[in-house]
Design a protein around this motif. Structure first.
Motif, PDB file in Angstrom:
ATOM      1  N   PHE A 243       0.833  -1.199   0.000  1.00  0.00           N
ATOM      2  CA  PHE A 243       0.000   0.000   0.000  1.00  0.00           C
ATOM      3  C   PHE A 243       0.873   1.256   0.000  1.00  0.00           C
ATOM      4  O   PHE A 243       0.648   2.195  -0.786  1.00  0.00           O
ATOM      5  CB  PHE A 243      -0.920  -0.025   1.224  1.00  0.00           C
ATOM      6  N   TRP A 244       1.877   1.280   0.846  1.00  0.00           N
ATOM      7  CA  TRP A 244       2.792   2.423   0.889  1.00  0.00           C
ATOM      8  C   TRP A 244       3.491   2.617  -0.455  1.00  0.00           C
ATOM      9  O   TRP A 244       3.563   3.737  -0.976  1.00  0.00           O
ATOM     10  CB  TRP A 244       3.813   2.241   2.008  1.00  0.00           C
ATOM     11  N   ASN A 245       3.975   1.537  -1.041  1.00  0.00           N
ATOM     12  CA  ASN A 245       4.655   1.657  -2.324  1.00  0.00           C
ATOM     13  C   ASN A 245       3.728   2.183  -3.419  1.00  0.00           C
ATOM     14  O   ASN A 245       4.173   2.838  -4.359  1.00  0.00           O
ATOM     15  CB  ASN A 245       5.229   0.304  -2.744  1.00  0.00           C
ATOM     16  N   SER A 246       2.435   1.917  -3.299  1.00  0.00           N
ATOM     17  CA  SER A 246       1.465   2.374  -4.297  1.00  0.00           C
ATOM     18  C   SER A 246       1.230   3.874  -4.252  1.00  0.00           C
ATOM     19  O   SER A 246       0.877   4.479  -5.273  1.00  0.00           O
ATOM     20  CB  SER A 246       0.117   1.670  -4.087  1.00  0.00           C
ATOM     21  N   VAL A 247       1.375   4.478  -3.084  1.00  0.00           N
ATOM     22  CA  VAL A 247       1.012   5.897  -2.937  1.00  0.00           C
ATOM     23  C   VAL A 247       2.201   6.787  -2.606  1.00  0.00           C
ATOM     24  O   VAL A 247       2.064   8.003  -2.493  1.00  0.00           O
ATOM     25  CB  VAL A 247      -0.078   6.065  -1.854  1.00  0.00           C
ATOM     26  N   ARG A 248       3.373   6.185  -2.476  1.00  0.00           N
ATOM     27  CA  ARG A 248       4.567   6.942  -2.089  1.00  0.00           C
ATOM     28  C   ARG A 248       4.890   8.064  -3.070  1.00  0.00           C
ATOM     29  O   ARG A 248       5.436   9.104  -2.697  1.00  0.00           O
ATOM     30  CB  ARG A 248       5.747   5.982  -1.975  1.00  0.00           C
ATOM     31  N   HIS A 249       4.520   7.865  -4.334  1.00  0.00           N
ATOM     32  CA  HIS A 249       4.806   8.867  -5.364  1.00  0.00           C
ATOM     33  C   HIS A 249       4.152  10.213  -5.068  1.00  0.00           C
ATOM     34  O   HIS A 249       4.612  11.250  -5.551  1.00  0.00           O
ATOM     35  CB  HIS A 249       4.327   8.372  -6.735  1.00  0.00           C
ATOM     36  N   ALA A 277       8.201   3.462   5.768  1.00  0.00           N
ATOM     37  CA  ALA A 277       7.782   4.784   5.283  1.00  0.00           C
ATOM     38  C   ALA A 277       8.778   5.867   5.669  1.00  0.00           C
ATOM     39  O   ALA A 277       9.096   6.033   6.853  1.00  0.00           O
ATOM     40  CB  ALA A 277       6.401   5.125   5.819  1.00  0.00           C
ATOM     41  N   ASP A 278       9.215   6.631   4.676  1.00  0.00           N
ATOM     42  CA  ASP A 278      10.112   7.757   4.957  1.00  0.00           C
ATOM     43  C   ASP A 278       9.323   9.059   5.015  1.00  0.00           C
ATOM     44  O   ASP A 278       9.695  10.072   4.426  1.00  0.00           O
ATOM     45  CB  ASP A 278      11.241   7.831   3.933  1.00  0.00           C
ATOM     46  N   THR A 279       8.234   9.008   5.725  1.00  0.00           N
ATOM     47  CA  THR A 279       7.433  10.187   6.037  1.00  0.00           C
ATOM     48  C   THR A 279       6.764   9.948   7.383  1.00  0.00           C
ATOM     49  O   THR A 279       7.008   8.925   8.032  1.00  0.00           O
ATOM     50  CB  THR A 279       6.391  10.455   4.928  1.00  0.00           C
ATOM     51  N   LEU A 280       5.915  10.870   7.831  1.00  0.00           N
ATOM     52  CA  LEU A 280       5.228  10.701   9.104  1.00  0.00           C
ATOM     53  C   LEU A 280       4.302   9.493   9.052  1.00  0.00           C
ATOM     54  O   LEU A 280       3.691   9.203   8.024  1.00  0.00           O
ATOM     55  CB  LEU A 280       4.407  11.944   9.435  1.00  0.00           C
ATOM     56  N   VAL A 281       4.184   8.791  10.165  1.00  0.00           N
ATOM     57  CA  VAL A 281       3.260   7.658  10.277  1.00  0.00           C
ATOM     58  C   VAL A 281       2.148   8.037  11.245  1.00  0.00           C
ATOM     59  O   VAL A 281       2.401   8.539  12.352  1.00  0.00           O
ATOM     60  CB  VAL A 281       3.975   6.386  10.755  1.00  0.00           C
ATOM     61  N   ALA A 282       0.914   7.808  10.809  1.00  0.00           N
ATOM     62  CA  ALA A 282      -0.256   8.194  11.594  1.00  0.00           C
ATOM     63  C   ALA A 282      -1.166   6.983  11.785  1.00  0.00           C
ATOM     64  O   ALA A 282      -1.262   6.120  10.925  1.00  0.00           O
ATOM     65  CB  ALA A 282      -1.029   9.301  10.870  1.00  0.00           C
ATOM     66  N   ALA A 283      -1.843   6.939  12.929  1.00  0.00           N
ATOM     67  CA  ALA A 283      -2.761   5.832  13.200  1.00  0.00           C
ATOM     68  C   ALA A 283      -3.881   6.313  14.101  1.00  0.00           C
ATOM     69  O   ALA A 283      -3.635   6.958  15.114  1.00  0.00           O
ATOM     70  CB  ALA A 283      -2.023   4.675  13.860  1.00  0.00           C
TER      71      ALA A 283
END
Length: 364
Positions: A243-249, A277-283
């Motif tokens: 999922f992350w790889n799909s939207v990382r762009h 993920a090389d950005t903020l992680v939220a949950a």
């Protein structure tokens, strides 16, 4: 009275705050509306009535987004309750405010536009009030963009794998319409949330990016998917990493998960995102799993305990609550993470990263 911050100043303040501490999102809106005991008249007011062409035999009750127009006082009160509980960010009450989702209630494009515009204005006004009141803790308005009630990746007919109720272009246009209204209303960031179908999400990302290319003011994008069960996959079949790889762009401000699971069951998938993920992680999890009556029994201190462990383990940058969570859940959560450091964003090496349903092993 001081002048409100400009949008560039607010976005700069958002990035600064995210580097300094774990940010807190608000909680559930649905459970809070249910507690108000609203009736059909609350949802219709003077606008959505027979005199204006609406069939009053069709139920409008339950269409919570429409309350931005018919009961803005309650929407404003809920923003205040969550900000008062310690939330840094509050969402607009626009989760289902697209022409596709609102077609279930026979609302036209203008009504949907108005929901998003007023929803954004209400959130903006509340955030500005609290920022003025507590300038050391600026508040922010996130434009809530929900998943739609129709999917691009999965068939609508078990006997026809190719059947779809919508096209990519229709989903794209629906999201363009919503994004433009939220932006005009003054949100600080977009929250594409509760994503079950990554292709729907990508249509929304394209809508946002195309609008920016056309001159719309760019805003941070927060993307939040949904792991539907213990299999660790989204409804359209992707793992957390895929999922992350799909939207990382999209270079999102934050990536994460919400809904479907309570914090205890969500943890491994948040840990996986935190790793890749090389950005903020939220949950923002539900208050546990629903009981037999569809209610959520997890107490505020219990939810906060799980989230505190995430924070202590360095997994998260933004936390909050989804289904079943209340201002008390957010209050306990905000207190639990207030003294804990925010997650450090890892540097990821350059590599080929795949976003399919299954991992591939490359062989010589």
């Amino acid at each position: 009275m001081t002048s409100p911050l400009t949008r560039p100043e607010r976005i700069a303040a958002l990035h600064k705050a995210a580097k300094e501490r774990i940010l807190v999102l608000d909680g559930s809106w649905g459970v809070m509306f249910q507690r108000r005991g609203l009736d059909e008249a609350d949802f219709r007011a003077d606008r959505f009535v027979a005199a204006n062409g609406y069939d009053e035999r069709d139920q409008m009750k339950g269409n919570n987004d429409i309350l931005c127009l018919t009961r803005p006082d309650i929407v404003s009160e809920l923003h205040d309750e969550y900000f008062g509980a310690g939330a840094d960010i509050s969402e607009t009450n626009t989760f289902s405010a697209t022409v596709i989702a609102q077609d279930d209630y026979k609302l036209d494009e203008q009504a949907v536009w108005d929901i998003n515009l007023e929803g954004a204005r209400l959130a903006r006004a509340a955030a500005d009030r609290w920022t003025e009141k507590e300038p050391h803790k600026p508040r922010f308005a996130a434009g809530s963009i929900g998943p739609l009630n129709k999917m691009l990746s999965m068939s609508s007919d078990v006997n026809d794998p190719g059947a779809r109720l919508v096209t990519f272009d229709q989903v794209y246009e629906a999201y363009r319409h919503q994004v433009k209204a939220l932006n005009e209303g003054g949100v600080d960031l977009y929250l594409i949330e509760t994503i079950t179908d990554t292709l729907n999400c990508k249509a929304c990302i394209k809508a946002i990016k195309d609008l920016e290319d056309e001159g719309l003011e760019p805003l941070p994008i927060w993307i939040s998917g949904t792991i539907t069960d213990r299999s660790g996959r989204t409804l359209s079949g992707q793992t957390a990493e895929a999922f992350w790889n799909s939207v990382r762009h999209a270079k999102p401000f934050a990536i994460g998960f919400n809904c479907a699971l309570g914090a205890d069951l969500m943890r491994p998938f948040i840990a996986e995102l935190s790793r890749v993920a090389d950005t903020l992680v939220a949950a923002y999890p539900n208050a546990g799993l629903p009981n037999a009556m569809g209610q959520y029994d997890e107490e505020p201190h219990q939810t906060a305990h799980f989230i505190e462990e995430w924070a202590a383990s360095g997994l998260v940058n933004i936390v909050g609550g989804c289904c079943g969570t209340t201002p008390e859940h957010i209050r306990h959560t905000a207190e639990a993470v207030s003294k804990l450091p925010t997650r450090e964003i890892p540097e990821r090496p350059v590599a080929m990263r795949l976003s399919g349903l299954e991992p591939f092993e490359l062989v010589a």
